[in-house]
Design an enzyme around this catalytic site. Structure first.
Site, mmCIF file in Angstrom:
data_model
loop_
_atom_site.group_PDB
_atom_site.id
_atom_site.type_symbol
_atom_site.label_atom_id
_atom_site.label_comp_id
_atom_site.label_asym_id
_atom_site.label_seq_id
_atom_site.Cartn_x
_atom_site.Cartn_y
_atom_site.Cartn_z
ATOM 1 C CG HIS A 119 -7.947 -86.864 -22.159
ATOM 2 N ND1 HIS A 119 -8.441 -87.537 -23.242
ATOM 3 C CD2 HIS A 119 -9.014 -86.288 -21.580
ATOM 4 C CE1 HIS A 119 -9.758 -87.377 -23.307
ATOM 5 N NE2 HIS A 119 -10.120 -86.604 -22.327
ATOM 6 N N GLY A 127 1.563 -88.785 -14.494
ATOM 7 C CA GLY A 127 0.723 -87.610 -14.260
ATOM 8 C C GLY A 127 0.857 -86.584 -15.364
ATOM 9 C CG ASP A 135 4.014 -87.844 -17.786
ATOM 10 O OD1 ASP A 135 2.975 -87.631 -18.456
ATOM 11 O OD2 ASP A 135 4.456 -88.987 -17.569
ATOM 12 C CB SER A 140 -18.198 -73.570 -18.956
ATOM 13 O OG SER A 140 -18.361 -72.249 -19.411
ATOM 14 C CG ASP A 151 -22.195 -73.461 -21.839
ATOM 15 O OD1 ASP A 151 -21.755 -73.269 -22.990
ATOM 16 O OD2 ASP A 151 -21.715 -72.904 -20.839
ATOM 17 C CB THR A 182 -22.196 -68.973 -22.995
ATOM 18 O OG1 THR A 182 -22.112 -69.778 -21.799
ATOM 19 C CG2 THR A 182 -23.479 -68.168 -22.968
#
Ligand SMILES: *[C@@H]1O[C@H](CO)[C@@H](O)[C@H](O)[C@H]1NC(C)=O
Ligand SMILES: *[C@@H]1O[C@H](CO)[C@@H](O)[C@H](O)[C@H]1NC(C)=O
Ligand SMILES: *[C@@H]1O[C@H](CO)[C@@H](O)[C@H](O)[C@H]1NC(C)=O
Ligand SMILES: *[C@@H]1O[C@H](CO)[C@@H](O)[C@H](O)[C@H]1NC(C)=O
Ligand SMILES: *[C@@H]1O[C@H](CO)[C@@H](O)[C@H](O)[C@H]1NC(C)=O
Length: 330
Positions: free
Chosen positions: A72, A86, A88, A196, A213, A215
């Site tokens: 984010h 960015g 930062d 994941s 998921d 796992t």
């Protein structure tokens, strides 16, 4: 005496010849050996994270959410419009502004926890957050190691709102946003591997933390497979604008993930990560390392990748297909 000296010099020469970089290595206080002495600054930060964030390298909810927060933070940037800095750390420094954005809802507790770490060290929020994320990822078995570059100055401005794609956004809008930050569609699909090891706050189900998921404590390609399974559970989520029906009672499927799996621009890459699980590791590592450098050039920073621990391999038995209800640690 003379023979001894000659022998010693020969030894030194042999040593230098076989391991040339040894001459430049530095042993930091506390043990680790690094190539650049400045990286030693990070040793106490790493020890703090290991003790106080992950309770000894556990792939817990804080570790996994730190990766999300780093993402984010980094998205607050544009190659076409002058906005944000960015990767930062502005999400930590300017949290009173950025925590008000819809995409950051429910991240404020994590932010206050991470700020307590920053307060214990002489480190910029950008270096801290992106080092913490690189470290946090390594606690999840199967994860790739990331590179980490050190030396970001403190952020000067908050990122504006609407830089972080939402699960409800149309796929072309999301791909355009990523392109503006510097990511191609295949890189975006690789970044989605973070799901994941994700859990969701969109739960409509009591007593469990829904995941994406089966796992969630292992970094693997299971997420890519499960998004393609038939959706049987339409109302696991409190926000039907952001989700679609998922295959399991404990699982959340984001609308955007379903769209990426099916769209002509991204479906082949998606299927590629299913057909070739090993291709996911370098692809994610490259894209996520790139994300930590948004707004920066690695040539202006110090390469401290040698301080990022080596992740443990995925358990060889992680071939679940929805039969193992997940037990994520919060
Ligand atoms: C863990 O946090 C406490 C403060 O809560 C701090 O005193 C301690 O030094 C930290 N541990 C490490 C290893 O930095
Ligand atoms: C904190 O870090 C900065 C930049 O690395 C350095 O210039 C400064 O001397 C450090 N301050 C302390 C108190 O160590
Ligand atoms: C999304 O972009 C693709 C390719 O860039 C284009 O073919 C498609 O029509 C777009 N879809 C929408 C809904 O705009
Ligand atoms: C959830 O969806 C199922 C269909 O899969 C339906 O039978 C059930 O009534 C729904 N529950 C709620 C609370 O809407
Ligand atoms: C879903 O989107 C609609 C239309 O934009 C909006 O009216 C509604 O409040 C949204 N629902 C939620 C739960 O955010």
């Amino acid at each position: 005496m003379r023979v001894k000296l000659i022998l010693q010099s020969l030894l030194v020469i042999c040593f230098l010849k076989t391991i040339p970089h040894v001459a430049a290595a530095v042993t930091c206080p506390g043990g680790p050996i690094v190539q650049n002495a400045r990286c030693c600054d990070l040793v106490p930060v790493l020890k703090d994270l290991q003790a106080n964030l992950t309770a000894g390298d556990v792939c817990n909810g804080l570790a996994r959410s730190t990766l999300r927060l780093a993402f984010h933070d980094a998205m607050g940037f544009s190659n076409t419009v002058n906005m944000g800095g960015g990767a930062d750390g502005s999400v930590l420094t300017f949290h009173t502004i950025e925590m008000g954005y819809a995409a950051n809802v429910r991240l404020d507790l994590l932010v206050s926890i991470l700020q307590s770490f920053v307060g214990r060290h002489n480190i910029s929020t950008g270096d801290f957050l992106h080092f913490a994320a690189a470290y946090a990822l390594t606690t999840c078995p199967g994860a790739p190691g990331l590179s980490f570059f050190y030396g970001r100055p403190p952020p000067t401005v908050a990122a504006p709102d609407n830089t972080i794609p939402l699960a409800s956004d149309p796929i072309n809008h999301t791909l355009a946003r990523f392109l503006d930050v510097g990511f191609t569609p295949p890189e975006v699909v690789a970044l989605l591997a973070a799901h994941s090891i994700a859990s969701s706050s969109l739960s409509n189900i009591f007593n469990i933390v829904p995941t994406m998921d089966s796992t969630p404590l292992v970094f693997d390609n299971q997420f890519f497979k499960e998004v393609l399974l038939p959706g049987n559970f339409p109302n696991n989520s409190v926000d039907p604008n952001q989700t679609v029906a998922s295959p399991f009672s404990w699982e959340i499927r984001l609308k955007s993930d379903a769209a990426f799996a099916a769209a002509p621009q991204t479906s082949a890459v998606w299927q590629g990560f299913i057909n070739s699980p090993s291709s996911l590791i370098p692809a994610f590592s490259q894209a996520m390392s790139k994300m930590s450098l948004i707004g920066y050039q690695s040539s202006n920073l110090v390469d401290c990748s040698d301080l990022v621990p080596i992740p443990s391999p995925a358990p060889s038995t992680s071939t679940t297909s929805g039969t193992n209800p997940p037990q994520p640690t919060l």
